[in-house]
Design an enzyme around this catalytic site. Structure first.
Site, mmCIF file in Angstrom:
data_model
loop_
_atom_site.group_PDB
_atom_site.id
_atom_site.type_symbol
_atom_site.label_atom_id
_atom_site.label_comp_id
_atom_site.label_asym_id
_atom_site.label_seq_id
_atom_site.Cartn_x
_atom_site.Cartn_y
_atom_site.Cartn_z
ATOM 1 N N CYS A 149 -11.239 2.467 -0.474
ATOM 2 C CA CYS A 149 -9.895 2.976 -0.361
ATOM 3 C C CYS A 149 -9.704 2.103 1.191
ATOM 4 O O CYS A 149 -10.399 2.229 1.905
ATOM 5 C CB CYS A 149 -9.816 4.589 0.092
ATOM 6 N N GLU A 195 -3.521 9.543 7.561
ATOM 7 C CA GLU A 195 -1.823 9.147 7.370
ATOM 8 C C GLU A 195 -1.165 10.046 8.568
ATOM 9 O O GLU A 195 -0.159 9.864 8.978
ATOM 10 C CB GLU A 195 -1.523 9.556 6.112
ATOM 11 N N HIS A 236 -7.898 2.726 3.617
ATOM 12 C CA HIS A 236 -7.692 3.636 4.713
ATOM 13 C C HIS A 236 -8.901 3.693 5.347
ATOM 14 O O HIS A 236 -9.129 4.078 6.558
ATOM 15 C CB HIS A 236 -7.152 5.020 4.242
ATOM 16 N N ASP A 278 0.863 -1.174 -0.037
ATOM 17 C CA ASP A 278 0.039 -0.209 0.045
ATOM 18 C C ASP A 278 0.967 1.427 -0.171
ATOM 19 O O ASP A 278 2.012 1.140 0.317
ATOM 20 C CB ASP A 278 -0.892 -0.175 1.432
ATOM 21 N N SER A 279 0.254 2.403 -0.373
ATOM 22 C CA SER A 279 0.914 3.566 -0.130
ATOM 23 C C SER A 279 1.434 3.898 1.012
ATOM 24 O O SER A 279 2.696 4.626 1.324
ATOM 25 C CB SER A 279 0.268 4.800 -0.988
ATOM 26 N N CYS A 300 -4.190 -1.453 -2.343
ATOM 27 C CA CYS A 300 -4.442 -0.046 -2.665
ATOM 28 C C CYS A 300 -5.104 0.324 -3.769
ATOM 29 O O CYS A 300 -4.927 -0.419 -4.825
ATOM 30 C CB CYS A 300 -2.982 0.630 -2.674
HETATM 31 N N1 DGL Z 1 -5.096 2.942 0.777
HETATM 32 C C1 DGL Z 1 -5.121 3.729 -0.596
HETATM 33 C C2 DGL Z 1 -6.301 3.177 -1.628
HETATM 34 O O1 DGL Z 1 -6.994 2.274 -1.119
HETATM 35 C C3 DGL Z 1 -4.381 5.052 -0.758
HETATM 36 C C4 DGL Z 1 -4.383 6.091 -0.603
HETATM 37 C C5 DGL Z 1 -3.577 7.185 -0.928
HETATM 38 O O2 DGL Z 1 -2.344 6.798 -0.984
HETATM 39 O O3 DGL Z 1 -3.641 8.293 -1.160
HETATM 40 O O4 DGL Z 1 -6.608 3.958 -2.428
#
Ligand code: DGL
Length: 274
Positions: free
Chosen positions: A190, A156, A192, A8-9, A71
Protein backbone atom coordinates in the site's frame (compact mmCIF):
# COMPACT_ATOMS: atom_id res chain seq x y z
CA UNK A 1 2.62 18.82 -23.64
CA UNK A 2 2.35 15.09 -22.86
CA UNK A 3 2.96 14.56 -19.15
CA UNK A 4 2.99 11.25 -17.26
CA UNK A 5 -0.06 10.92 -15.00
CA UNK A 6 0.34 9.54 -11.49
CA UNK A 7 -2.79 8.61 -9.60
CA UNK A 8 -3.69 7.63 -6.06
CA UNK A 9 -6.82 7.70 -3.96
CA UNK A 10 -5.07 10.25 -1.76
CA UNK A 11 -1.55 11.02 -0.64
CA UNK A 12 0.06 7.57 -0.75
CA UNK A 13 0.99 7.71 -4.41
CA UNK A 14 3.28 10.60 -3.57
CA UNK A 15 5.72 8.10 -2.01
CA UNK A 16 5.92 6.38 -5.40
CA UNK A 17 6.01 9.68 -7.26
CA UNK A 18 8.99 10.71 -5.09
CA UNK A 19 11.00 7.74 -6.36
CA UNK A 20 9.84 8.23 -9.96
CA UNK A 21 10.70 11.95 -9.93
CA UNK A 22 14.15 11.12 -8.50
CA UNK A 23 14.87 8.46 -11.11
CA UNK A 24 13.25 10.13 -14.10
CA UNK A 25 13.37 13.87 -13.38
CA UNK A 26 13.32 14.92 -17.03
CA UNK A 27 9.63 14.18 -17.71
CA UNK A 28 6.59 16.37 -17.02
CA UNK A 29 4.20 14.93 -14.43
CA UNK A 30 0.63 15.44 -13.25
CA UNK A 31 -0.30 13.95 -9.87
CA UNK A 32 -3.95 13.49 -8.90
CA UNK A 33 -5.11 12.49 -5.43
CA UNK A 34 -8.81 11.65 -5.20
CA UNK A 35 -8.80 12.81 -1.57
CA UNK A 36 -12.51 13.65 -1.59
CA UNK A 37 -13.32 9.95 -1.98
CA UNK A 38 -10.34 8.39 -0.16
CA UNK A 39 -9.76 5.91 1.29
CA UNK A 40 -10.59 3.39 -1.41
CA UNK A 41 -9.36 0.40 0.61
CA UNK A 42 -12.66 -0.76 2.07
CA UNK A 43 -14.79 0.05 -0.99
CA UNK A 44 -16.36 -2.44 -3.41
CA UNK A 45 -14.84 -3.49 -6.74
CA UNK A 46 -17.48 -1.54 -8.66
CA UNK A 47 -16.88 1.67 -6.74
CA UNK A 48 -13.08 1.54 -6.95
CA UNK A 49 -13.32 0.76 -10.66
CA UNK A 50 -15.75 3.63 -11.30
CA UNK A 51 -13.71 6.20 -9.34
CA UNK A 52 -10.43 5.08 -10.87
CA UNK A 53 -11.82 5.17 -14.40
CA UNK A 54 -13.07 8.73 -13.89
CA UNK A 55 -9.62 9.79 -12.75
CA UNK A 56 -7.89 7.99 -15.63
CA UNK A 57 -10.25 9.75 -18.06
CA UNK A 58 -9.33 13.07 -16.45
CA UNK A 59 -5.62 12.41 -17.09
CA UNK A 60 -6.32 11.60 -20.73
CA UNK A 61 -8.35 14.80 -21.03
CA UNK A 62 -5.25 16.68 -19.84
CA UNK A 63 -3.18 15.19 -22.68
CA UNK A 64 -1.52 12.28 -20.82
CA UNK A 65 -0.80 9.12 -22.79
CA UNK A 66 0.58 7.15 -19.86
CA UNK A 67 -1.03 6.89 -16.43
CA UNK A 68 0.48 5.07 -13.46
CA UNK A 69 -1.98 3.83 -10.84
CA UNK A 70 0.28 4.46 -7.83
CA UNK A 71 -2.33 2.78 -5.66
CA UNK A 72 -2.49 -0.94 -4.92
CA UNK A 73 -6.23 -0.89 -4.32
CA UNK A 74 -6.93 0.69 -7.71
CA UNK A 75 -4.35 -1.58 -9.37
CA UNK A 76 -6.00 -4.63 -7.78
CA UNK A 77 -9.60 -3.72 -8.45
CA UNK A 78 -9.66 -1.57 -11.56
CA UNK A 79 -6.52 -1.93 -13.67
CA UNK A 80 -7.35 -5.10 -15.55
CA UNK A 81 -10.86 -3.96 -16.52
CA UNK A 82 -9.57 -0.56 -17.60
CA UNK A 83 -6.80 -2.15 -19.68
CA UNK A 84 -9.02 -4.77 -21.28
CA UNK A 85 -12.40 -3.08 -21.58
CA UNK A 86 -11.99 0.69 -21.49
CA UNK A 87 -8.63 1.53 -23.04
CA UNK A 88 -9.42 0.08 -26.48
CA UNK A 89 -12.43 2.45 -26.65
CA UNK A 90 -10.47 5.48 -25.41
CA UNK A 91 -8.42 5.98 -28.54
CA UNK A 92 -5.07 4.62 -29.66
CA UNK A 93 -1.75 4.90 -27.86
CA UNK A 94 -3.07 5.30 -24.31
CA UNK A 95 -1.62 3.17 -21.51
CA UNK A 96 -2.33 2.57 -17.85
CA UNK A 97 0.11 0.69 -15.62
CA UNK A 98 -0.15 -0.41 -12.00
CA UNK A 99 2.13 -1.18 -9.06
CA UNK A 100 1.34 -4.83 -8.33
CA UNK A 101 3.06 -6.53 -11.23
CA UNK A 102 6.42 -4.74 -10.84
CA UNK A 103 6.40 -5.42 -7.09
CA UNK A 104 5.57 -9.10 -7.63
CA UNK A 105 8.34 -9.39 -10.20
CA UNK A 106 10.97 -8.05 -7.79
CA UNK A 107 9.98 -9.80 -4.57
CA UNK A 108 11.83 -13.01 -5.45
CA UNK A 109 15.14 -11.16 -5.18
CA UNK A 110 14.64 -10.50 -1.48
CA UNK A 111 13.42 -13.73 0.05
CA UNK A 112 15.65 -16.67 1.02
CA UNK A 113 13.00 -18.73 2.80
CA UNK A 114 10.56 -18.26 -0.15
CA UNK A 115 7.96 -17.16 2.37
CA UNK A 116 6.68 -13.61 1.88
CA UNK A 117 4.27 -11.42 3.82
CA UNK A 118 2.09 -8.87 2.05
CA UNK A 119 0.50 -6.00 4.00
CA UNK A 120 -2.28 -4.12 2.22
CA UNK A 121 -5.75 -2.68 2.38
CA UNK A 122 -8.75 -4.95 2.71
CA UNK A 123 -9.46 -4.43 -1.01
CA UNK A 124 -5.97 -5.37 -2.14
CA UNK A 125 -5.85 -8.46 0.07
CA UNK A 126 -9.33 -9.71 -0.83
CA UNK A 127 -8.61 -9.31 -4.56
CA UNK A 128 -5.89 -11.98 -4.26
CA UNK A 129 -3.89 -10.05 -6.88
CA UNK A 130 -0.54 -10.44 -5.11
CA UNK A 131 -0.99 -14.16 -4.61
CA UNK A 132 -1.72 -14.58 -8.33
CA UNK A 133 0.98 -12.23 -9.63
CA UNK A 134 3.73 -13.54 -7.34
CA UNK A 135 2.90 -17.15 -8.20
CA UNK A 136 3.10 -16.25 -11.92
CA UNK A 137 6.69 -15.09 -11.47
CA UNK A 138 7.73 -17.44 -8.63
CA UNK A 139 5.63 -20.60 -8.25
CA UNK A 140 7.86 -21.65 -5.32
CA UNK A 141 7.07 -18.62 -3.14
CA UNK A 142 4.39 -18.88 -0.43
CA UNK A 143 2.46 -15.64 0.05
CA UNK A 144 0.80 -14.73 3.36
CA UNK A 145 -1.44 -11.67 3.32
CA UNK A 146 -2.65 -9.41 6.09
CA UNK A 147 -5.21 -6.64 5.68
CA UNK A 148 -4.52 -3.54 7.77
CA UNK A 149 -7.81 -1.66 7.33
CA UNK A 150 -7.12 1.15 9.78
CA UNK A 151 -3.65 2.22 8.70
CA UNK A 152 -4.72 4.35 5.71
CA UNK A 153 -7.49 6.21 7.58
CA UNK A 154 -4.96 7.06 10.32
CA UNK A 155 -2.49 8.33 7.73
CA UNK A 156 -5.04 10.24 5.63
CA UNK A 157 -6.24 11.95 8.80
CA UNK A 158 -2.71 12.92 9.79
CA UNK A 159 -3.10 10.82 12.95
CA UNK A 160 -0.40 8.27 12.29
CA UNK A 161 2.06 9.57 14.86
CA UNK A 162 -0.34 8.82 17.71
CA UNK A 163 0.58 6.03 20.11
CA UNK A 164 -2.78 4.39 19.41
CA UNK A 165 -1.57 3.47 15.93
CA UNK A 166 1.12 1.22 17.45
CA UNK A 167 -1.59 -1.02 18.84
CA UNK A 168 -2.95 -1.74 15.35
CA UNK A 169 0.49 -2.14 13.78
CA UNK A 170 1.48 -4.69 16.43
CA UNK A 171 -1.84 -6.54 16.15
CA UNK A 172 -1.78 -6.76 12.34
CA UNK A 173 1.86 -7.90 12.29
CA UNK A 174 1.12 -10.55 14.93
CA UNK A 175 -1.67 -11.85 12.73
CA UNK A 176 0.64 -11.96 9.73
CA UNK A 177 3.35 -13.92 11.56
CA UNK A 178 0.75 -16.23 13.13
CA UNK A 179 0.20 -17.53 9.59
CA UNK A 180 3.86 -18.53 9.11
CA UNK A 181 6.97 -18.13 11.22
CA UNK A 182 9.45 -18.41 8.35
CA UNK A 183 8.42 -15.18 6.59
CA UNK A 184 11.67 -13.30 5.88
CA UNK A 185 10.35 -10.55 3.58
CA UNK A 186 7.43 -8.19 4.13
CA UNK A 187 6.09 -6.06 1.28
CA UNK A 188 4.36 -2.78 2.03
CA UNK A 189 1.66 -3.33 -0.59
CA UNK A 190 0.00 0.00 0.00
CA UNK A 191 1.61 3.22 -1.10
CA UNK A 192 0.62 4.94 2.15
CA UNK A 193 2.51 2.54 4.40
CA UNK A 194 6.07 3.88 3.93
CA UNK A 195 5.05 6.65 6.32
CA UNK A 196 4.73 4.01 9.04
CA UNK A 197 7.99 2.27 8.13
CA UNK A 198 9.86 3.10 11.36
CA UNK A 199 6.96 1.99 13.52
CA UNK A 200 6.44 -1.20 11.54
CA UNK A 201 10.13 -2.06 11.92
CA UNK A 202 9.80 -1.71 15.70
CA UNK A 203 7.40 -4.66 15.76
CA UNK A 204 9.03 -6.86 13.13
CA UNK A 205 11.21 -9.80 14.14
CA UNK A 206 14.97 -9.23 13.60
CA UNK A 207 16.37 -9.70 10.13
CA UNK A 208 13.14 -9.29 8.14
CA UNK A 209 13.46 -7.38 4.85
CA UNK A 210 10.82 -4.64 4.73
CA UNK A 211 10.15 -3.60 1.14
CA UNK A 212 8.60 -0.31 0.00
CA UNK A 213 7.36 -0.05 -3.58
CA UNK A 214 8.60 3.40 -4.67
CA UNK A 215 12.06 2.42 -5.94
CA UNK A 216 10.72 -0.80 -7.47
CA UNK A 217 7.97 0.97 -9.43
CA UNK A 218 10.35 3.74 -10.53
CA UNK A 219 12.89 1.19 -11.79
CA UNK A 220 10.21 -0.74 -13.61
CA UNK A 221 8.87 2.45 -15.26
CA UNK A 222 12.38 3.40 -16.42
CA UNK A 223 12.72 -0.06 -17.95
CA UNK A 224 9.26 0.17 -19.57
CA UNK A 225 10.13 3.52 -21.16
CA UNK A 226 13.39 2.10 -22.51
CA UNK A 227 11.46 -0.74 -24.13
CA UNK A 228 8.74 1.52 -25.61
CA UNK A 229 10.45 4.29 -27.61
CA UNK A 230 7.23 4.94 -29.54
CA UNK A 231 5.74 6.17 -26.25
CA UNK A 232 8.87 7.70 -24.74
CA UNK A 233 9.40 9.85 -27.84
CA UNK A 234 6.06 11.62 -27.41
CA UNK A 235 6.37 12.25 -23.65
CA UNK A 236 7.25 15.87 -22.95
CA UNK A 237 10.46 16.50 -21.05
CA UNK A 238 10.14 19.88 -19.34
CA UNK A 239 10.74 18.55 -15.81
CA UNK A 240 7.49 20.09 -14.48
CA UNK A 241 5.35 18.65 -11.64
CA UNK A 242 1.74 19.69 -11.11
CA UNK A 243 -0.44 18.46 -8.26
CA UNK A 244 -4.23 18.15 -8.26
CA UNK A 245 -6.71 17.06 -5.62
CA UNK A 246 -10.45 16.48 -5.62
CA UNK A 247 -10.62 17.88 -2.07
CA UNK A 248 -9.20 20.83 -0.18
CA UNK A 249 -6.05 22.38 -1.64
CA UNK A 250 -4.98 23.61 1.78
CA UNK A 251 -5.22 20.13 3.29
CA UNK A 252 -3.38 18.62 0.35
CA UNK A 253 -0.53 21.10 0.57
CA UNK A 254 -0.28 20.62 4.33
CA UNK A 255 -0.09 16.82 4.16
CA UNK A 256 1.71 16.26 0.88
CA UNK A 257 5.10 17.42 2.12
CA UNK A 258 5.41 14.43 4.45
CA UNK A 259 4.80 12.02 1.59
CA UNK A 260 6.71 13.80 -1.14
CA UNK A 261 9.57 15.18 0.94
CA UNK A 262 9.19 18.73 -0.34
CA UNK A 263 6.55 21.46 -0.30
CA UNK A 264 4.06 21.33 -3.18
CA UNK A 265 1.38 23.65 -4.43
CA UNK A 266 -1.85 22.04 -5.56
CA UNK A 267 -4.94 22.84 -7.61
CA UNK A 268 -8.48 21.66 -7.03
CA UNK A 269 -10.43 19.71 -9.64
CA UNK A 270 -14.05 18.71 -9.57
CA UNK A 271 -14.96 15.31 -10.94
CA UNK A 272 -18.59 14.70 -11.74
CA UNK A 273 -19.78 12.24 -9.11
CA UNK A 274 -22.06 9.64 -10.62
N1 DGL B 1 -2.45 4.05 -1.36
C1 DGL B 1 -3.47 3.13 -1.62
C2 DGL B 1 -2.99 1.72 -1.88
O1 DGL B 1 -1.84 1.59 -2.26
C3 DGL B 1 -4.65 3.32 -0.91
C4 DGL B 1 -5.45 3.20 -0.12
C5 DGL B 1 -6.82 3.59 0.15
O2 DGL B 1 -7.29 4.55 -0.45
O3 DGL B 1 -7.41 2.88 0.96
O4 DGL B 1 -3.70 0.76 -1.75
Amino acid sequence: MCPIGIFDSGYGGLTVFRSIADQLPQYDYLYLGDNARAPYGNRSFETVYEYTLECVQWFFDQGCKLVILACNTASAKALRTIQQKDLPAMGPGKRVLGVIRPSAEEIGRFTQTRSVGVLGTKGTVSSGSYVTEISNFYPDIRVYQQACPLWVPFIENGDYKNDGVDYYIRKDLEQLFAQATDIDTVLLACTHYPLLEDRIRKYLPEGIALIAQGPIVAGSLADYLRRHPELTNILSQGGSRSFFTTDSVTDFEEHATQFFGEAVSAQHIHLELK
